[in-house]
Design an enzyme around this catalytic site. Sequence first.
Site, PDB file in Angstrom:
ATOM      1  N   GLY A  43       0.761  -1.387  -0.032  1.00  0.00           N
ATOM      2  CA  GLY A  43       0.008  -0.184   0.014  1.00  0.00           C
ATOM      3  C   GLY A  43       0.873   1.102   0.136  1.00  0.00           C
ATOM      4  O   GLY A  43       1.889   1.365  -0.600  1.00  0.00           O
ATOM      5  N   GLY A  46       4.084   0.323   2.078  1.00  0.00           N
ATOM      6  CA  GLY A  46       4.766  -0.503   1.588  1.00  0.00           C
ATOM      7  C   GLY A  46       5.580  -0.665   0.542  1.00  0.00           C
ATOM      8  O   GLY A  46       6.552  -0.755   0.067  1.00  0.00           O
ATOM      9  N   HIS A 267     -15.271   6.532  10.618  1.00  0.00           N
ATOM     10  CA  HIS A 267     -15.714   7.801   9.722  1.00  0.00           C
ATOM     11  C   HIS A 267     -16.930   8.292   9.606  1.00  0.00           C
ATOM     12  O   HIS A 267     -17.837   7.368   9.552  1.00  0.00           O
ATOM     13  CB  HIS A 267     -14.897   7.125   8.113  1.00  0.00           C
ATOM     14  CG  HIS A 267     -15.083   8.382   7.222  1.00  0.00           C
ATOM     15  ND1 HIS A 267     -15.830   9.045   6.867  1.00  0.00           N
ATOM     16  CD2 HIS A 267     -13.714   8.892   6.978  1.00  0.00           C
ATOM     17  CE1 HIS A 267     -15.155  10.029   6.023  1.00  0.00           C
ATOM     18  NE2 HIS A 267     -14.014  10.014   6.013  1.00  0.00           N
ATOM     19  N   ARG A 331     -13.173  14.027  12.462  1.00  0.00           N
ATOM     20  CA  ARG A 331     -13.811  12.680  12.315  1.00  0.00           C
ATOM     21  C   ARG A 331     -14.334  12.304  13.519  1.00  0.00           C
ATOM     22  O   ARG A 331     -15.890  11.756  13.538  1.00  0.00           O
ATOM     23  CB  ARG A 331     -13.259  11.684  11.847  1.00  0.00           C
ATOM     24  CG  ARG A 331     -12.576  12.113  10.284  1.00  0.00           C
ATOM     25  CD  ARG A 331     -11.895  11.090   9.451  1.00  0.00           C
ATOM     26  NE  ARG A 331     -11.423  11.554   8.227  1.00  0.00           N
ATOM     27  CZ  ARG A 331     -10.758  11.072   7.571  1.00  0.00           C
ATOM     28  NH1 ARG A 331     -10.091  10.052   7.956  1.00  0.00           N
ATOM     29  NH2 ARG A 331     -10.408  11.366   6.317  1.00  0.00           N
ATOM     30  N   SER A 441      -3.255  10.094   6.636  1.00  0.00           N
ATOM     31  CA  SER A 441      -2.930   8.607   6.492  1.00  0.00           C
ATOM     32  C   SER A 441      -1.842   8.406   5.254  1.00  0.00           C
ATOM     33  O   SER A 441      -0.951   7.922   5.293  1.00  0.00           O
ATOM     34  CB  SER A 441      -4.047   7.666   6.349  1.00  0.00           C
ATOM     35  OG  SER A 441      -5.059   7.856   5.215  1.00  0.00           O
TER      36      SER A 441
END
Lengths: 638, 244, 213
Positions: A43, A46, A267, A331, A441
């Site tokens: 991702g 990685g 979320h 959030r 993120s």
Amino acid sequence: MITLNSKIPDGPLEEKWTKYKKEAKLVNPANKKKLDIIVVGTGISGAPAASSLGELGYNVKVFCYQDTPRRAHSVAAQGGINAAKNYKNDGDSVYRLFYDVIKGGDFRAREANVYRIAEVSNQIIDHFTAIGVPFAREYGGTLTTRSFGGVQVSRTFYSSGQTGQQVLLGAYSSLNRQIKAGTVTMFPRREMLDLVVIDGKARGIIVRNLITGEIERHSAHAVVLATGGYGTIYYLSTLAVNSNASAAWKAYKRGAAFANPSFVQIHPSSVPQMNEFQSKLTLMSESLRNDGRVWVPKVRGDKRPANEIPEEERDYYLERRYPAFGNLVPRDVASRAAKERCDAGYGVGPTGLAVNLDFRDAIKKQGKKAIEEKYGNLFEMYKDITGIDSYEEPMRIYPAGHYTMGGLWVDYELMTTITGLFAIGEANFSDHGANRLGASSLMQGAGDGYFILPYTISNYLAPEIKVPRIKTDTPEFQEAEERAVERINRLLSVKGKQTATDFHKKLGKIMWDHCGMTRNEAGLTQALNLIRELREEFWKDLAVPGSADELNQELEKAGRVADFLELAELMVIDALNRRESCGAHFREESQTADHEAQRNDDEFAYVAVWEYNNDQPPVLHREELKFEFVELKQRSYK
Amino acid sequence: MKLKLKIWKQKNAAAKGRFETYDLDGVAPEMSFVEMLALLNQTLIQQGREPVAFDHDCHEGICGSCGMYINGYPHGPVKGLTTCLLSMRHFKDGETIVIEPWRAKPFPVVKDLIVDRSALDKIQVAGGFISVSAGAAPEANALPVRKHNSDLAFDSAVCIGCGACVAACKNASAMLFVSAKISQYALLPQGRPEAKERVRAMIAEMDKQGFGSCSNTGACESQCPKQIKLFNIARLNREYYKAL
Amino acid sequence: MNKILFSAVSKKFVMALAGLFLLLFLPVHLGINLMLLKSDPEPFNSAAHFMATFPLIKVVEVLLFLTILIHITYGIFLQIQNWLSRPVGYKVRNKSETGAFSRFMIWTGGSVLIFLVIHFFNFYFIKLGLVEGDPENFYSVAWQLFSIPGYAILYWICFLLLGFHLYHALQSAFQTLGLSNEFWKPVIRAISLIYAIAVPVGFAIIPLVIWLF
């Protein structure tokens, strides 16, 4: 028994990372190719890690369960990626980004780590731009930004509503370049079944080839886990249905401590659940709250279509409760506020478990075209799923399990409590505290992979140059493989009646009800029993068709659910332990008079680090959080 | 809803496959196509039968995992949707649905509806990148990019690599896929320095993998769930001639 | 280097260039043919004579034959490669929406090829002396052929198929040569449509007029 040493360099906050880099040991280019590194996951953490380690000259082996690295679920991130570029001249800076993340995380993250990620954020944007990521631009040809929740500057870079896809494919392209160069070898359709630890150091992994069922041993001088979060523990979440916690969980059982497992971000805006068959709650980007206004009817149980409810009968509850931040509160705050309204009976839609996200005013002001340019794909996706045209009537949204701030505990070098085992991106716990701000993120994942891990792993590997290539015929590999095979056989031999999905749904419901948006002592205690009962039932009544030596998707699922059934317990234990509300973790026992989260810094300003203890309850270690550079304050968005 | 499903079953790459017929009851119109198949598998497992293997992951049309040939259409009869977003309300009660895997020489069947699409990765490995290593990038705004070009680059960069273009093409050509990547980089100044090497390498790899050539039929464009445009292929051709 | 010259894209490039050259030739041929409509055989015959004897035309003729040969050879070669790209076909017919006639180029092209052979047999071989007939009076050869109903019908069918071929051919050539984009695509399509109707209709009118009058 583990000891925690966060290895934070001393000195002023702004100089810690510079100091670290100055002092970190390096590996000679000629020696790098003698050193093997395993990266699990491709991702946004990685893939950058693998490609940049490959660029440095290390011999990298990369694993993913998907058929190609490009499908990792970072691809689904929508809204954007933060950086402290201050292109808008609106007062942004590295310090402000750092402060926003610390505050957004409700003061439960490590100052030094957060400052570092803010420091490298600008480099990430430079790099992605240079490798051809088409971020949105102004007519003058420069990059543009937008606002996101919980901050008052505009620092989020984006590509329409599919930023995750664009940056992930950028990272994937770098990975491909290294595959071509021969520094990176790709192993797709492999699932990590265990970690191999030799003499206290992570030296390899056991994987299952998902096509042939073959069990493979892979060795390396260091292992990097970039395996993402465990939000799918709720069954219904915004994650890909195959996302799982197994790799991290196996590492935990081999001695890598797990930090803050109960910190899960719910979320606020996903497409609400419509029926019992649903397998997924699709995210609707937080960026929509830039222009969309959240409201419910003022009258309880008002079932009129949204457009027939006049302005004065609408309750824009976020704007009402949080005038300073309005619809752009973080959030956790937005999610709880939605739940509060729905629980009180003001929810909309057929189930009453939804609130309106209305673009009427934005369309009136900016025109349909402007809105389409910013969110076109999201509106389309929403229409595909629900049949509702959000240009004409409000979207209906509801909170859903999304991101796990908790994860494997890592020190400043991103190393877990197992020497030589690193965890990056969502898989670790490090930067977001008790709540992650939107668009952070991608920043953290890419930052860990591109600009942090390459330094810290070299520091670890420098003395390893004398260690020859690790052999895979050692007793440790043998033991780990046997354990993996034994577990597969156990799953196949239950031969019960219920599928892995049946159990997953049940577990999801337990977790959502008792360890979701709000938690309390009684519910958590009950959950603990329910999980244990369910786990027992799982091993008595699981049905897995087929065999181990073929492509067997049910077997894959069963293994993941079995791990979730264990992790769930740890989450609940952690949630029980933390008798305060902070960020996404809302203990009903700990709230202010106006129902906001009430932190308890005297007792809980620490990272809860759990050590696996075989069949005994996990052992709690505390990493005290010292705030030297910011003042601990009650978070307020009012 | 009640459905009759005819699904390609094949144990592994080496095995001979055949169509299997299943009757499925209790399908709700608001289910997605993959949720319908999940229901089928749930039923099959409870009956002690072998479930149908198929790829799916994100369920929001972005990862590109899912993909099957449904009643003669890759990703089914509705335009601009992946299989995972295809809703069952587009099918009639009692309908027979034939589900086949993608068919192309470079996409061998792995099991049932799962095919091996690694040929697409190999094309990307051949040249689908810009050779800038981490740390070497200049300041992002140092190089202004015309908004129009940047937007067009984005439009082609949204390809999810599902392979529907190959599945739809009568020639099993991967030209739309390749052209999307080539276009993205061709349109950005960052991609220009190695534009020639890139297009040569990617086309050579595409041929090597055994994909067919482009007959400009437009089937790829009409079936692309991300609606990537055919004129990307014209741009690819242009880039290729420039590289001769 | 070979990889580049003989890649699928390069082959398509050559095919498109060859095709466009043939598209240029067709209106010239049509122009001469339309002289058949005059009751006086002289203009047609002298045009035919000019075409058969003028040295520059000779060169073009060689080029034309080469072009036809390349277009056909590459077409067949690519088609075989394309068939091989999908060894196992679908059970349900592919219903993906495609450009009109684009899927049948090998068949429409093949039909045109068959007509071309007949055409050569009727005219070109006379010129070469392989077949009996007066090479100086193609006017009467043509009139004789068109008065055979079977021949005229075959002729019409072939030109109908040629029209189909041309409609996709023209736009496809532009696309293959990289000369199409969002703006020009509709323009090119319109030109293709006009061309694909005008040229075959022009040819098809001739036997019709001969029949009617």
